[in-house]
Design a protein around this motif. Structure first.
Motif, PDB file in Angstrom:
ATOM      1  N   PHE A   3       0.827  -1.207   0.000  1.00 21.98           N
ATOM      2  CA  PHE A   3       0.000   0.000   0.000  1.00 21.98           C
ATOM      3  C   PHE A   3       0.862   1.257   0.000  1.00 21.98           C
ATOM      4  CE2 PHE A   3      -2.112   3.306   2.630  1.00 21.98           C
ATOM      5  CZ  PHE A   3      -3.110   3.655   1.732  1.00 21.98           C
ATOM      6  N   THR A   4       1.807   1.335   0.946  1.00 25.35           N
ATOM      7  CA  THR A   4       2.638   2.538   1.015  1.00 25.35           C
ATOM      8  C   THR A   4       3.530   2.659  -0.216  1.00 25.35           C
ATOM      9  OG1 THR A   4       4.319   1.442   2.380  1.00 25.35           O
ATOM     10  CG2 THR A   4       2.602   2.690   3.533  1.00 25.35           C
ATOM     11  N   GLY A   5       3.996   1.539  -0.735  1.00 27.11           N
ATOM     12  CA  GLY A   5       4.797   1.580  -1.959  1.00 27.11           C
ATOM     13  C   GLY A   5       4.013   2.181  -3.111  1.00 27.11           C
ATOM     14  N   ALA A   6       2.758   1.782  -3.237  1.00 27.80           N
ATOM     15  CA  ALA A   6       1.911   2.341  -4.298  1.00 27.80           C
ATOM     16  C   ALA A   6       1.644   3.828  -4.050  1.00 27.80           C
ATOM     17  CB  ALA A   6       0.592   1.560  -4.372  1.00 27.80           C
ATOM     18  N   CYS A   7       1.433   4.200  -2.798  1.00 32.68           N
ATOM     19  CA  CYS A   7       1.162   5.602  -2.472  1.00 32.68           C
ATOM     20  C   CYS A   7       2.356   6.504  -2.754  1.00 32.68           C
ATOM     21  CB  CYS A   7       0.759   5.738  -1.002  1.00 32.68           C
ATOM     22  SG  CYS A   7      -0.845   5.034  -0.613  1.00 32.68           S
ATOM     23  N   PHE A   8       3.559   6.012  -2.512  1.00 38.30           N
ATOM     24  CA  PHE A   8       4.760   6.832  -2.676  1.00 38.30           C
ATOM     25  C   PHE A   8       5.391   6.714  -4.056  1.00 38.30           C
ATOM     26  CE2 PHE A   8       4.445   7.069   1.912  1.00 38.30           C
ATOM     27  CZ  PHE A   8       4.856   8.369   2.157  1.00 38.30           C
ATOM     28  N   ALA A   9       4.836   5.879  -4.921  1.00 36.11           N
ATOM     29  CA  ALA A   9       5.377   5.747  -6.277  1.00 36.11           C
ATOM     30  C   ALA A   9       5.057   7.012  -7.079  1.00 36.11           C
ATOM     31  CB  ALA A   9       4.767   4.526  -6.960  1.00 36.11           C
ATOM     32  N   ALA A  10       5.920   7.297  -8.031  1.00 36.67           N
ATOM     33  CA  ALA A  10       5.696   8.460  -8.890  1.00 36.67           C
ATOM     34  C   ALA A  10       4.362   8.309  -9.613  1.00 36.67           C
ATOM     35  CB  ALA A  10       6.831   8.599  -9.891  1.00 36.67           C
ATOM     36  N   GLY A  11       3.668   9.405  -9.719  1.00 37.58           N
ATOM     37  CA  GLY A  11       2.393   9.462 -10.424  1.00 37.58           C
ATOM     38  C   GLY A  11       2.218  10.895 -10.879  1.00 37.58           C
ATOM     39  N   ALA A  12       1.052  11.462 -10.627  1.00 33.08           N
ATOM     40  CA  ALA A  12       0.848  12.876 -10.926  1.00 33.08           C
ATOM     41  C   ALA A  12       1.784  13.734 -10.078  1.00 33.08           C
ATOM     42  CB  ALA A  12      -0.607  13.267 -10.676  1.00 33.08           C
ATOM     43  N   LEU A  13       2.121  13.247  -8.881  1.00 30.65           N
ATOM     44  CA  LEU A  13       3.123  13.891  -8.028  1.00 30.65           C
ATOM     45  C   LEU A  13       4.414  13.089  -8.126  1.00 30.65           C
ATOM     46  CD1 LEU A  13       1.040  14.540  -4.771  1.00 30.65           C
ATOM     47  CD2 LEU A  13       1.686  16.213  -6.512  1.00 30.65           C
TER      48      LEU A  13
END
Length: 120
Positions: free
Chosen positions: A34-44
């Motif tokens: 979960f945290t890995g997905a949250c902290f992965a590059a995306g729009a931010l």
């Protein structure tokens, strides 16, 4: 070998997670996913996400997360100025939070008490 309090605290957290994983591996793996997905590059960008996490860590007064997210932001390319600005924004939010409660909830409580005194 840790050389300062920040390293010691982050290492202690990582060791604690390792021991926790021995008991509840599925929970730790799910949390890391979960945290890995949250902290992965995306729009931010990853750096921006670490700076956000740093601000939240400061606001929550979470020492381990503060040290961790400073290290992570730095590793993602954050400059000292960016890290300090994130800390300043967290300070503004903390002060703003107190101010907003003072002018809303505290004011409402005072008005209620004043109204009760007028009725007596």
């Amino acid at each position: 070998m840790p050389v300062n309090k920040a390293d010691e605290q982050v290492d202690a957290y990582k060791n604690g997670v390792g021991h926790f994983k021995e008991t509840l591996p599925g929970v730790v793996e799910a949390y890391h996913a979960f945290t890995g997905a949250c902290f992965a590059a995306g729009a931010l960008e990853e750096k921006q996400k670490q700076l956000i996490a740093l601000g939240i860590s400061l606001f929550a007064n979470n020492e381990v997360c503060t040290f961790y997210h400073v290290q992570e932001a730095w590793s993602k390319g954050a400059a000292e100025q960016e890290i300090m600005e994130a800390a300043a924004v967290a300070a503004a939010m903390g002060g703003g939070h107190t101010m907003s409660q003072g002018v809303t909830r505290v004011r409402q409580a005072v008005e209620r008490l004043a109204g009760q005194n007028r009725l007596q």
